[in-house]
Every structure is written in C-alpha cells, then in structure tokens.
Enzyme design. Structure first.
Site, PDB file in Angstrom:
ATOM      1  CB  SER A  40      -0.865   0.050   1.260  1.00 58.05           C
ATOM      2  OG  SER A  40      -1.558  -1.140   1.420  1.00 58.05           O
ATOM      3  CG  HIS A  73      -4.371  -1.384  -2.794  1.00 58.13           C
ATOM      4  ND1 HIS A  73      -3.552  -2.215  -2.074  1.00 58.13           N
ATOM      5  CD2 HIS A  73      -5.076  -0.700  -1.876  1.00 58.13           C
ATOM      6  CE1 HIS A  73      -3.751  -2.029  -0.778  1.00 58.13           C
ATOM      7  NE2 HIS A  73      -4.679  -1.112  -0.640  1.00 58.13           N
ATOM      8  CG  HIS A  96      -4.626  -7.301   0.208  1.00 54.79           C
ATOM      9  ND1 HIS A  96      -4.540  -6.314  -0.742  1.00 54.79           N
ATOM     10  CD2 HIS A  96      -3.617  -7.079   1.091  1.00 54.79           C
ATOM     11  CE1 HIS A  96      -3.513  -5.521  -0.447  1.00 54.79           C
ATOM     12  NE2 HIS A  96      -2.932  -5.959   0.653  1.00 54.79           N
ATOM     13  CE1 TYR A  98      -8.635  -5.819   1.358  1.00 52.67           C
ATOM     14  CE2 TYR A  98      -6.767  -6.508   2.697  1.00 52.67           C
ATOM     15  CZ  TYR A  98      -7.349  -5.630   1.804  1.00 52.67           C
ATOM     16  OH  TYR A  98      -6.631  -4.568   1.334  1.00 52.67           O
ATOM     17  CD  GLU A  99      -8.120  -7.014  -3.141  1.00 54.61           C
ATOM     18  OE1 GLU A  99      -8.541  -6.473  -4.166  1.00 54.61           O
ATOM     19  OE2 GLU A  99      -6.924  -7.281  -2.934  1.00 54.61           O
ATOM     20  CB  ALA A 126       0.813  -0.606   4.978  1.00 52.06           C
ATOM     21  CG  MET A 232      -5.150  -7.029   6.853  1.00 50.85           C
ATOM     22  SD  MET A 232      -6.530  -5.991   6.359  1.00 50.85           S
ATOM     23  CE  MET A 232      -6.797  -5.048   7.883  1.00 50.85           C
ATOM     24  CB  SER A 233      -0.403  -8.471   2.486  1.00 51.98           C
ATOM     25  OG  SER A 233       0.619  -7.682   3.066  1.00 51.98           O
ATOM     26  CG  ASN A 256      -2.094   1.415  11.871  1.00 52.76           C
ATOM     27  OD1 ASN A 256      -1.730   0.998  10.783  1.00 52.76           O
ATOM     28  ND2 ASN A 256      -2.691   0.659  12.763  1.00 52.76           N
ATOM     29  CG  HIS A 290      -7.622   2.384   3.452  1.00 53.98           C
ATOM     30  ND1 HIS A 290      -6.614   1.439   3.429  1.00 53.98           N
ATOM     31  CD2 HIS A 290      -7.850   2.702   2.157  1.00 53.98           C
ATOM     32  CE1 HIS A 290      -6.251   1.218   2.182  1.00 53.98           C
ATOM     33  NE2 HIS A 290      -6.988   1.970   1.381  1.00 53.98           N
TER      34      HIS A 290
HETATM   35  N1  HPA Z   1      -3.797  -4.085  11.106  1.00 51.78           N
HETATM   36  C1  HPA Z   1      -3.814  -4.878  10.010  1.00 51.78           C
HETATM   37  N2  HPA Z   1      -3.350  -4.489   8.837  1.00 51.78           N
HETATM   38  C2  HPA Z   1      -2.815  -3.256   8.750  1.00 51.78           C
HETATM   39  C3  HPA Z   1      -2.771  -2.388   9.845  1.00 51.78           C
HETATM   40  C4  HPA Z   1      -3.294  -2.838  11.089  1.00 51.78           C
HETATM   41  O1  HPA Z   1      -3.289  -2.108  12.104  1.00 51.78           O
HETATM   42  N3  HPA Z   1      -2.180  -1.239   9.419  1.00 51.78           N
HETATM   43  C5  HPA Z   1      -1.870  -1.416   8.110  1.00 51.78           C
HETATM   44  N4  HPA Z   1      -2.265  -2.640   7.691  1.00 51.78           N
END
Ligand code: HPA
Length: 319
Positions: A40, A73, A96, A98-99, A126, A232-233, A256, A290
């Site tokens: 990302s 993306h 991903h 989750y998609e 990320a 998530m990847s 974050n 996001h």
């Molecule tokens: N959790 C999961 N996936 C992420 C996060 C998170 O806090 N930040 C960026 N991708």
C-alpha cells in the site's frame, strides 16, 4: 492437471501466465532475478526503473492473475533493469485475501515469478505496530511470522503437493534469509540520513485475514504471542516462495500503532459526567483507518524505496 480442479495454483495455469509474459517481453527482460512486491502506497518503486527497456502488464491482461478491488492499490507488473543491468519485476499492488480471492489466487504470481527465473523475492507492506517501541513511519525488517490462519488450515500449500514447485513438508524455521537481512542493515546505514527520526527494527509479523482492523483484545493477544507488527498480506506469498526455493526479504512500514490498552469501561467514574461527544474523542485515539495508512505510506515511501534499491543493488553487485 496436477492441482485440484479449479485450483488456480496448478502448474498449467502458471505455465499459461508465464507463456503470456515471455512471448511479450523483450530479450533483456525475459529472466528477472528479483521480484519486488510493492505494498500500500509503496508503488513509487516503479519510478526507480528506467524507461527503456521496460514492459508493463495490467493484472487483468495476464491469464489467471488475481485483480485488485481496493481503492489506492493499482495493479500492474512492471519489468525493467535495476542499475541498468539487473532484470527485475515489480508487482505494483497486490491481491489480498480479504478481497475474496482464495489463498491460492493470492499467491499465484509467486509461482509465475519462479517460472520466469526469479530467485529473490522482496515484499513490502503496510502494517500496524504492536511493539510499543515502534513509531509510525518506522520500518520493520521481518525475521519471522505468525500465520494463525495457516496453523488452522487455511494454507496456500493445502491439497495435493505439486513436486515441480517444491516438497510436501517445507521447513519455515529459516524463512527470512539471513544474508539479505544483513544486507538491509548495511544498506540502511548507507542510505539513511543520520538526522532522520525513522528507525529500522527487526521483528515478527502476524498475518490476519482482515478486512477489519483488529480489536484491542486481538492486538494484545497477537503481541503476547510474540508479534511486533500485524497486517493483512505477505505471509501467504512468503510460504509459497519458500516452498519453491525463492529466498525472501520482507519489510513492513509501520503506518499506525495498534492500541493495546483495554477499551474504557462504561462504569468508569472518570467518564460519567462527560458529554457523548467527548466519549467519541477518547475512543478515536489510536483507531486505525485506511487514509492514515495511505498517508504514512506516502511520507515514508521514498526512504523505503531507497532502502530496497540499495539492498538489492549491493546484494547483486557482490554476487
Ligand atoms: N492491522 C492490520 N493491517 C494493517 C494495519 C493494522 O493495524 N495497518 C496497516 N495494515
């Protein structure tokens, strides 16, 4: 057909994608040694590749390649030369789990890379920081992972094993190549401005399915299990790369900080007289979103880019 019917990782489908690409690539780009997956906000890596020779393919044009659905993306393969002599391929944007793709679809490109001749895979992503010592903008060199979904059976190597790719029971105790990690620490010293606040850590990545960000209790659990970042990847791709003998380097950008403190209790005496608006403000602290993830990616992208390019250049110059 060596895979299960409909299994997108089957050898034939990998061959189709490989043939599609190799029929269209100029001779100098036919055999990339390195594949770099841009996470990302990190697609800027594509600008480090010279224009000539260069070849680009939208994922949607490549047989069986998983396409992306998330805003922010892009989705294309960029082939080019690094330092004017090292053939590489970049994945700008990745699919991903989750998609809605199956875990086999998500990892399909890795086997296509193997067919093309890739022996080194660099993944960037990320991630949320779980380790309290990590700050937003720091970079984490991964040295291990926790794959809860995989441990429970949602695993890209589940099903009949395709021997052409690798063994039935691949070990993962040394998944994250030590020599490449050593090169990253060296490259960091070379490219980073001594005045920069940004830090390089080594740590453990926990894979989660998403698309929700984790609850506070989930963050505490992952941290107690030994994870330093969560995302998530990356992990499914690493598993498939190691299965087929590709060495792996993975870097997370902390976009974050996950909140580890418990959510305030409704009967906490300190909040009883507060208007509802203020309660919202208390809860907003540390809430992942996001946009914040994309913004942190934009700010750190240049450093991440320089680190990756320097690492790859140094590694292959010493080869
Ligand atoms: N959790 C999961 N996936 C992420 C996060 C998170 O806090 N930040 C960026 N991708």
């Amino acid at each position: 057909m060596t895979g299960i019917p409909g299994d997108l990782s089957s050898l034939e489908q990998v061959r189709e994608a490989f043939l599609f690409l190799s029929e269209r690539l100029p001779a100098s780009l036919q055999k990339p040694r390195v594949a770099i997956v841009c996470g990302s906000g990190l697609g800027g890596l594509a600008t480090t590749i010279r224009n000539m020779p260069r070849a680009e393919f939208d994922y949607s044009s490549i047989p069986h390649f998983p396409c992306l659905t998330v805003a922010g993306h892009a989705g294309k393969l960029v082939f080019g030369l690094l330092d004017e002599q090292l053939p590489i391929v970049l994945m700008v944007g990745r699919a991903h789990y989750y998609e809605g793709h199956s875990i086999n679809q998500v990892t399909f490109p890795i086997r296509v890379f193997k067919h093309l001749g890739v022996d080194t895979l660099v993944l960037t992503n990320a991630a949320g920081g779980l380790n309290p010592e990590y700050a937003v903008g720091d970079i984490v060199l991964l040295n291990d992972h926790i794959f809860l979904a995989g441990l429970a059976g949602t695993h890209p190597l589940r099903g009949p094993n395709t021997e052409e790719f690798g063994p039935r029971f691949p070990p993962l105790s040394d998944a994250y190549d030590l020599e490449l990690r050593r090169q990253v620490h060296r490259a960091w010293r070379e490219v980073m401005d001594a005045k920069s606040e940004r830090k390089l850590h080594e740590g453990v990545y926990a894979f989660v399915g998403g698309p929700t960000y984790e609850t506070r209790a989930e963050c505490r659990m992952l941290h107690q299990l030994g994870a330093d970042v969560v995302g998530m990847s990356t992990v499914p791709e690493i598993v498939v790369a190691r299965h087929c003998g590709i060495r792996v380097l993975a870097l997370s950008l902390v976009t974050n900080n996950a909140v580890l403190s418990p959510v305030p209790r409704g009967d906490d005496s300190r909040i009883q007289e507060k208007p509802a608006k203020e309660l919202d403000a208390i809860l907003r602290e540390g809430k992942a979103n996001h946009e914040e993830v994309l913004e942190a990616g934009r700010l750190a992208a240049i450093d991440m880019q320089r680190l990756v390019v320097q690492t790859v250049s140094n590694t292959f110059n010493h080869d």
